[in-house]
Structure formats: C-alpha cells, structure tokens
Design a protein around this motif. Structure first.
Motif, PDB file in Angstrom:
ATOM      1  N   UNK A 163      44.165 -64.740 -44.759  1.00  0.00           N
ATOM      2  CA  UNK A 163      45.596 -65.033 -43.062  1.00  0.00           C
ATOM      3  C   UNK A 163      46.541 -64.175 -42.858  1.00  0.00           C
ATOM      4  N   UNK A 164      47.006 -63.551 -44.038  1.00  0.00           N
ATOM      5  CA  UNK A 164      48.027 -61.651 -43.573  1.00  0.00           C
ATOM      6  C   UNK A 164      47.312 -60.988 -42.966  1.00  0.00           C
ATOM      7  N   UNK A 165      45.207 -60.826 -42.987  1.00  0.00           N
ATOM      8  CA  UNK A 165      45.180 -59.865 -41.350  1.00  0.00           C
ATOM      9  C   UNK A 165      45.261 -60.383 -40.215  1.00  0.00           C
ATOM     10  N   UNK A 166      45.209 -61.097 -40.385  1.00  0.00           N
ATOM     11  CA  UNK A 166      44.950 -62.343 -38.686  1.00  0.00           C
ATOM     12  C   UNK A 166      45.919 -61.954 -38.366  1.00  0.00           C
ATOM     13  N   UNK A 167      46.878 -62.321 -39.337  1.00  0.00           N
ATOM     14  CA  UNK A 167      48.518 -62.598 -38.599  1.00  0.00           C
ATOM     15  C   UNK A 167      48.836 -60.957 -37.958  1.00  0.00           C
ATOM     16  N   UNK A 168      49.317 -59.828 -38.603  1.00  0.00           N
ATOM     17  CA  UNK A 168      49.178 -59.157 -38.915  1.00  0.00           C
ATOM     18  C   UNK A 168      48.845 -57.908 -37.667  1.00  0.00           C
ATOM     19  N   UNK A 169      47.592 -58.000 -37.842  1.00  0.00           N
ATOM     20  CA  UNK A 169      47.005 -57.630 -36.214  1.00  0.00           C
ATOM     21  C   UNK A 169      47.523 -58.536 -35.217  1.00  0.00           C
ATOM     22  N   UNK A 170      47.814 -59.984 -34.868  1.00  0.00           N
ATOM     23  CA  UNK A 170      47.846 -60.200 -33.840  1.00  0.00           C
ATOM     24  C   UNK A 170      49.478 -59.418 -33.982  1.00  0.00           C
ATOM     25  N   UNK A 171      50.746 -60.080 -34.643  1.00  0.00           N
ATOM     26  CA  UNK A 171      51.584 -59.023 -34.613  1.00  0.00           C
ATOM     27  C   UNK A 171      51.344 -57.363 -33.655  1.00  0.00           C
ATOM     28  N   UNK A 172      50.691 -56.898 -34.232  1.00  0.00           N
ATOM     29  CA  UNK A 172      50.803 -55.867 -33.484  1.00  0.00           C
ATOM     30  C   UNK A 172      50.092 -55.510 -32.321  1.00  0.00           C
ATOM     31  N   UNK A 173      49.427 -56.562 -31.435  1.00  0.00           N
ATOM     32  CA  UNK A 173      49.672 -57.141 -29.965  1.00  0.00           C
ATOM     33  C   UNK A 173      50.633 -57.633 -29.044  1.00  0.00           C
TER      34      UNK A 173
END
Length: 114
Positions: free
Chosen positions: A69-79
């Motif tokens: 969940x955190x990996x997907x959240x932070x990857x999305x936040x990067x974009x």
C-alpha cells in the motif's frame, strides 16, 4: 465548546495528513526513492528474535500488508500532487463500503433476515 472538540481534532488530523503529504512530495522531488522511504518507515527499534515463524510472518506482511500500500501510494505521489493524495485518502472509506456491497459482505446478513 465541548461538542466542537471532536471537529477541531478532525481538522487537526487532516492538516497533519496534508502537511505530511507535502513534506513527502518535497522529499520525493529531491530524489528520495519511495521504496527506501517505506523501508525506513518500517524499521523498529525492538525486534523479536529471528525464527522461521517470525521470518515467514514478516515476508507475508511485506508482500501483502502495508508495504505494498505504501509503495503504491508514494509512487503515485511522486507523479501527482499532495492535493490529489489528500483527496483520494478521504475517498477510501466510501470505496471500501462500495466494494463490500458489491462483494456481498454488507447486504447478505440483511437479506437473510427477510
């Protein structure tokens, strides 16, 4: 004023969420790898002794738990922007309810009473 304390606490929590999203976005823009951030966040000071059972539980939690969940959240936040992250985090309870209705977890107990 006593009845307003719950509302003020919720506003404070939302401001903290927004501030943390902004700070994380700044650090991701400066070059922080989201996976490294998740690993740093998961480090605990007191660790249990490493047995096969503890290692297996850690593996399953890392694979399916909060880590993905955190990996997907932070990857999305990067974009995207922190505004999108805050808006989508407020939509999660309603999406969870809709998924429960679609999968039959909410209506099945009520339908059996009829």
């Amino acid at each position: 004023m006593e009845g307003c304390s719950y509302y003020l606490a919720m506003v404070l929590v939302q401001l903290i969420y927004g501030g943390s999203n902004i700070l994380i976005k700044f650090s991701l823009a400066k070059g922080l790898n989201p996976i490294v951030f998740v690993v740093y966040r998961g480090i605990r000071k007191q660790r249990p002794s490493l047995s096969f059972s503890v290692a297996a539980k850690n593996f399953v939690l890392a694979l399916f738990g909060t880590t993905i969940h955190l990996n997907v959240f932070y990857a999305g936040l990067a974009y995207t922007s922190p505004t999108v992250a805050c808006a989508l985090s407020n939509v999660l309870p309603s999406l969870t309810f809709l998924m429960a209705v679609l999968l039959g977890y909410i209506l099945c107990p009520f339908l059996s009473l009829a």
